[in-house]
Design a protein around this motif. Structure first.
Motif, PDB file in Angstrom:
ATOM      1  N   LEU A  59       0.803  -1.220   0.000  1.00  0.00           N
ATOM      2  CA  LEU A  59       0.000   0.000   0.000  1.00  0.00           C
ATOM      3  C   LEU A  59       0.836   1.271   0.000  1.00  0.00           C
ATOM      4  CD1 LEU A  59      -3.159  -0.193   2.259  1.00  0.00           C
ATOM      5  CD2 LEU A  59      -2.962   0.700  -0.026  1.00  0.00           C
ATOM      6  N   GLY A  60       2.057   1.236  -0.443  1.00  0.00           N
ATOM      7  CA  GLY A  60       2.805   2.473  -0.511  1.00  0.00           C
ATOM      8  C   GLY A  60       4.103   2.404   0.238  1.00  0.00           C
ATOM      9  N   SER A  61       4.751   3.538   0.383  1.00  0.00           N
ATOM     10  CA  SER A  61       6.068   3.597   1.005  1.00  0.00           C
ATOM     11  C   SER A  61       5.974   3.407   2.493  1.00  0.00           C
ATOM     12  CB  SER A  61       6.706   4.960   0.722  1.00  0.00           C
ATOM     13  OG  SER A  61       5.957   5.970   1.365  1.00  0.00           O
ATOM     14  N   VAL A 103     -11.190  -8.593  -6.182  1.00  0.00           N
ATOM     15  CA  VAL A 103     -10.540  -7.630  -5.287  1.00  0.00           C
ATOM     16  C   VAL A 103      -9.783  -8.358  -4.181  1.00  0.00           C
ATOM     17  CG1 VAL A 103     -10.905  -5.732  -3.675  1.00  0.00           C
ATOM     18  CG2 VAL A 103     -12.234  -5.841  -5.785  1.00  0.00           C
ATOM     19  N   LEU A 104     -10.450  -9.297  -3.521  1.00  0.00           N
ATOM     20  CA  LEU A 104      -9.784 -10.030  -2.445  1.00  0.00           C
ATOM     21  C   LEU A 104      -8.619 -10.850  -2.982  1.00  0.00           C
ATOM     22  CD1 LEU A 104     -12.898 -11.250  -0.406  1.00  0.00           C
ATOM     23  CD2 LEU A 104     -11.339  -9.375   0.143  1.00  0.00           C
ATOM     24  N   HIS A 105      -8.790 -11.402  -4.167  1.00  0.00           N
ATOM     25  CA  HIS A 105      -7.681 -12.140  -4.775  1.00  0.00           C
ATOM     26  C   HIS A 105      -6.489 -11.220  -5.016  1.00  0.00           C
ATOM     27  CE1 HIS A 105      -5.582 -15.065  -7.275  1.00  0.00           C
ATOM     28  NE2 HIS A 105      -5.436 -14.110  -8.188  1.00  0.00           N
ATOM     29  N   GLN A 111      -2.525 -11.134  -3.615  1.00  0.00           N
ATOM     30  CA  GLN A 111      -1.326 -11.109  -4.452  1.00  0.00           C
ATOM     31  C   GLN A 111      -0.390  -9.987  -4.052  1.00  0.00           C
ATOM     32  OE1 GLN A 111      -2.084 -14.287  -5.796  1.00  0.00           O
ATOM     33  NE2 GLN A 111      -0.869 -13.450  -7.480  1.00  0.00           N
ATOM     34  N   ASP A 112      -0.945  -8.906  -3.525  1.00  0.00           N
ATOM     35  CA  ASP A 112      -0.163  -7.712  -3.208  1.00  0.00           C
ATOM     36  C   ASP A 112       0.171  -7.583  -1.725  1.00  0.00           C
ATOM     37  OD1 ASP A 112       0.795  -6.152  -5.202  1.00  0.00           O
ATOM     38  OD2 ASP A 112      -0.619  -4.520  -4.920  1.00  0.00           O
ATOM     39  N   GLY A 113      -0.340  -8.480  -0.894  1.00  0.00           N
ATOM     40  CA  GLY A 113      -0.134  -8.341   0.534  1.00  0.00           C
ATOM     41  C   GLY A 113       0.154  -9.671   1.194  1.00  0.00           C
ATOM     42  N   ALA A 114      -0.389  -9.844   2.389  1.00  0.00           N
ATOM     43  CA  ALA A 114      -0.122 -11.039   3.185  1.00  0.00           C
ATOM     44  C   ALA A 114      -1.359 -11.925   3.228  1.00  0.00           C
ATOM     45  CB  ALA A 114       0.275 -10.655   4.606  1.00  0.00           C
ATOM     46  N   VAL A 115      -1.135 -13.216   3.053  1.00  0.00           N
ATOM     47  CA  VAL A 115      -2.198 -14.214   3.170  1.00  0.00           C
ATOM     48  C   VAL A 115      -1.787 -15.204   4.239  1.00  0.00           C
ATOM     49  CG1 VAL A 115      -3.482 -16.055   2.022  1.00  0.00           C
ATOM     50  CG2 VAL A 115      -2.878 -13.979   0.755  1.00  0.00           C
ATOM     51  N   ALA A 116      -2.584 -15.311   5.279  1.00  0.00           N
ATOM     52  CA  ALA A 116      -2.373 -16.333   6.299  1.00  0.00           C
ATOM     53  C   ALA A 116      -3.265 -17.520   5.943  1.00  0.00           C
ATOM     54  CB  ALA A 116      -2.710 -15.797   7.685  1.00  0.00           C
ATOM     55  N   THR A 117      -2.648 -18.621   5.557  1.00  0.00           N
ATOM     56  CA  THR A 117      -3.431 -19.773   5.106  1.00  0.00           C
ATOM     57  C   THR A 117      -4.068 -20.531   6.261  1.00  0.00           C
ATOM     58  OG1 THR A 117      -1.531 -21.279   5.161  1.00  0.00           O
ATOM     59  CG2 THR A 117      -1.910 -20.042   3.116  1.00  0.00           C
ATOM     60  N   GLN A 118      -3.607 -20.255   7.488  1.00  0.00           N
ATOM     61  CA  GLN A 118      -4.111 -20.973   8.652  1.00  0.00           C
ATOM     62  C   GLN A 118      -4.797 -20.012   9.620  1.00  0.00           C
ATOM     63  OE1 GLN A 118      -3.970 -24.412   8.771  1.00  0.00           O
ATOM     64  NE2 GLN A 118      -3.188 -24.109   6.686  1.00  0.00           N
ATOM     65  N   GLY A 167      -1.102  -3.339   3.083  1.00  0.00           N
ATOM     66  CA  GLY A 167      -0.896  -1.980   3.543  1.00  0.00           C
ATOM     67  C   GLY A 167       0.542  -1.581   3.729  1.00  0.00           C
ATOM     68  N   ALA A 168       0.707  -0.419   4.320  1.00  0.00           N
ATOM     69  CA  ALA A 168       2.009   0.224   4.451  1.00  0.00           C
ATOM     70  C   ALA A 168       2.991  -0.606   5.265  1.00  0.00           C
ATOM     71  CB  ALA A 168       1.829   1.599   5.080  1.00  0.00           C
ATOM     72  N   ASP A 169       2.493  -1.351   6.229  1.00  0.00           N
ATOM     73  CA  ASP A 169       3.369  -2.126   7.108  1.00  0.00           C
ATOM     74  C   ASP A 169       3.174  -3.628   6.936  1.00  0.00           C
ATOM     75  OD1 ASP A 169       4.440   0.201   8.572  1.00  0.00           O
ATOM     76  OD2 ASP A 169       2.376   0.404   9.261  1.00  0.00           O
ATOM     77  N   ILE A 170       2.551  -4.027   5.839  1.00  0.00           N
ATOM     78  CA  ILE A 170       2.231  -5.431   5.602  1.00  0.00           C
ATOM     79  C   ILE A 170       3.216  -6.021   4.592  1.00  0.00           C
ATOM     80  CG2 ILE A 170       0.461  -7.058   4.899  1.00  0.00           C
ATOM     81  CD1 ILE A 170      -0.207  -5.437   7.444  1.00  0.00           C
ATOM     82  N   ALA A 171       3.750  -7.174   4.924  1.00  0.00           N
ATOM     83  CA  ALA A 171       4.672  -7.860   4.018  1.00  0.00           C
ATOM     84  C   ALA A 171       3.905  -8.505   2.873  1.00  0.00           C
ATOM     85  CB  ALA A 171       5.460  -8.926   4.786  1.00  0.00           C
ATOM     86  N   ARG A 172       4.586  -8.687   1.767  1.00  0.00           N
ATOM     87  CA  ARG A 172       4.016  -9.498   0.686  1.00  0.00           C
ATOM     88  C   ARG A 172       4.467 -10.924   0.952  1.00  0.00           C
ATOM     89  NH1 ARG A 172       5.113  -8.245  -5.621  1.00  0.00           N
ATOM     90  NH2 ARG A 172       3.357  -6.804  -5.390  1.00  0.00           N
ATOM     91  N   THR A 173       3.579 -11.721   1.513  1.00  0.00           N
ATOM     92  CA  THR A 173       3.976 -13.045   1.973  1.00  0.00           C
ATOM     93  C   THR A 173       2.776 -13.971   2.025  1.00  0.00           C
ATOM     94  OG1 THR A 173       5.114 -14.228   3.778  1.00  0.00           O
ATOM     95  CG2 THR A 173       3.598 -12.495   4.423  1.00  0.00           C
TER      96      THR A 173
END
Length: 556
Positions: free
Chosen positions: A13-15, A82-84, A88-95, A464-470
């Motif tokens: 989500l930005g810098s 949108v959720l998909h 792709q752009d942020g963090a997904v917790a599969t559990q 978001g700004a503090d969210i990893a892509r993971t």
């Protein structure tokens, strides 16, 4: 698809720089009963929160969107673009994990506090508190919760996220499209002057609409009254209405620090028509559009680089196989005197809570439950804090559920049998007996509240700004939302021993931590005669327990 997702500036989500909330001024405090501007004995006095840290002049905006009943396997590029894209752009917790029992108000209260039912006191969608009513009452109606507050002194028995944010000089806003009780559970201190709450449910119920009242007046003037239920009792129009309140009123006008938006669909459609049904798919697509409208508005308001957005669900969902009237069956078996007797009081809440008028009745009731083919795991209190087993033969400890509230937890908690469907309906797995009582849980419809993976596995995504892509396989629960949001606002979590934790594995920058370890365990119990056995699978992350699956061990 939202513009903010079509052209991301840096993959998230930005810098990482903090620049304030898009020109929105930060209030230094708000006078009023229970607020930081009123030291005269409100709920935020030193006895509750002490002097606490203050939010910095530059801070993040935290947004939590709860999509009721959203199973993570429902998120696809076709139905939920949108959720998909957020995934792709942020963090997904599969559990992702629900708090037990996996029902709405239990999880709403845990989201709002970072605590399990032991401390919140919201132990089911129905509560049995004799001081309030002789029979179990629904927490869906805010009037019942206000009566609970009047008779016992509180709705929840712990400090809330709203209190912490407001005490630090910020503003907490909760907007819900479902029942008035569900919305109130997001900010149970709203009647005491803490934060802002707007309920967008059908006004015909006559439940409170907003706190403070002037916010409700402004919403009515700007958007008109909440819409009535749609065809077949759909809540989709209410979700649209609630989303507009957030995008066109809360974000541009209220200078919020943390916003919670509760979208009630696809829960309602899945109850009535089943998971994977055309009605449920349509409701799911509308919820996805609601999230897209929110993300687009963040972009238009210049908040995109300052926001952290969490999209979660309160529980998963299963298909209902049949209905079970537990109270009637107990009467027929001679275990309960009559349908309305108080010797054994049954609270149906997806699972079943049984309140006994004496400890002597508990073992014989458990023995009867073990003989029922619909009964799965049975829980009673533990007489040994270190043991995973309950005090009655063949039961697990209520402590494993995190449901040992001194006055509101049942004496017996029993989950319902489930299985994986050999031929899943529309690709959806999970089937179990429902406690019934309405068309919402009739065979062919859906329900939730047991310990199947379909019910306890939730959606948990962040962007978001503090969210990893993971993509993380570390269990993370609804109980972790409040501590994580607090951390991202810059507030220390001052509650030692909080049930929830900060989900560092999903964060980046200063919030990132070393890889965490997962301690997976299998607890077992059996009756002395060997006729009943069950297992409960859990995961421990940094000392915090998550429920992965529980089931009765049956002969094959």
């Amino acid at each position: 698809m939202p513009a903010a997702l079509r052209a991301p500036s840096s993959g998230v989500l930005g810098s990482p720089g903090v620049r304030g909330l898009g020109g929105h001024p930060v209030s230094s405090g708000r006078a009023g009963p229970g607020s930081t501007g009123d030291p005269g004995g409100g709920v935020l006095g030193p006895s509750r929160l002490g002097e606490g840290a203050q939010l910095a002049g530059s801070r993040r905006l935290g947004i939590i969107v709860v999509i009721d009943g959203l199973r993570p396997d429902a998120i696809t590029p076709q139905d939920t673009p949108v959720l998909h894209a957020l995934g792709q752009d942020g963090a997904v917790a599969t559990q992702g994990r629900a708090v037990a029992p996996a029902v709405t108000r239990v999880n709403a209260a845990s989201m709002a506090t970072g605590e399990l039912p032991t401390r919140t006191g919201i132990t089911g969608n129905l509560l049995h508190v004799p001081e309030v009513a002789p029979a179990p009452f629904t927490t869906a109606d805010a009037r019942n919760l206000l009566r609970l507050r009047e008779r016992t002194g509180s709705i929840v028995d712990t400090v809330t996220l709203a209190e912490r944010i407001e005490h630090a000089g910020g503003r907490f806003v909760a907007v819900g499209s479902g029942s008035s009780g569900s919305t109130l559970c997001l900010n149970p201190r709203a009647p005491d002057g803490v934060g802002t709450l707007v309920n967008a449910d059908d006004p015909a119920k006559g439940a409170p609409f907003a706190w403070p009242p002037e916010v409700g007046d402004q919403v009515h003037a700007r958007f008109g009254p909440p819409p009535p239920k749609g065809r077949d009792h759909s809540n989709a129009d209410s979700s649209d209405y609630a989303t507009r309140i957030v995008t066109d009123y809360v974000l541009p006008m209220l200078d919020a620090s943390v916003v919670m938006l509760w979208l009630t669909e696809p829960d309602s459609a899945q109850h009535r028509h089943g998971v994977g049904s055309p009605a449920a798919t349509d409701a799911l697509r509308r919820a996805d559009r609601n999230v897209g409208q929110l993300v687009d508005q963040l972009e238009r308001l210049g908040l995109r680089d300052e926001a952290n957005l969490f999209v979660v669900s309160d529980h998963g969902f299963s298909q209902a196989a049949r209905t079970v009237d537990v109270a009637q069956d107990l009467v027929a078996a001679g275990c309960k005197e009559g349908p309305d007797s108080t010797d054994l009081v049954v609270a149906r809440t997806g699972c079943v809570g049984i309140f006994a008028d004496s400890e002597e009745r508990v073992p014989s009731t458990v023995e009867w439950l073990r003989r029922q083919d619909w009964a799965d795991l049975i829980f009673t209190a533990s007489h040994d804090a270190a043991s995973p087993l309950g005090w009655v033969d063949g039961t697990f400890a209520l402590e494993l559920l995190g449901s040992t509230h001194p006055t509101r937890s049942p004496d017996i908690h029993v989950t319902l049998a489930w299985n994986q469907l050999a031929e899943p309906t529309g690709g959806w797995t999970g089937l179990y007996a429902s406690t019934g009582g309405s068309t919402a849980s009739a065979p062919g419809g859906g329900d939730h509240g047991n310990l199947s993976p379909a019910d306890v596995t939730t959606t948990f995504r962040a962007w978001g700004a503090d969210i990893a892509r993971t993509r993380s396989e570390v269990p993370v629960g609804n109980v972790d939302l409040a501590p994580t949001v607090l951390a991202l606002t810059g507030l220390p979590d001052e509650a030692d021993g909080r049930h929830g934790r900060v989900a560092h594995e999903l964060l980046t920058g200063e919030h990132e931590r070393a890889e965490v370890t997962i301690d997976r365990r299998i607890h077992t119990t059996a009756s002395a005669d060997g006729a009943y056995a069950a297992e409960l699978k859990t995961s421990l992350v940094a000392g915090h327990r998550y429920l992965d699956q529980g089931r009765r061990i049956r002969e094959t």
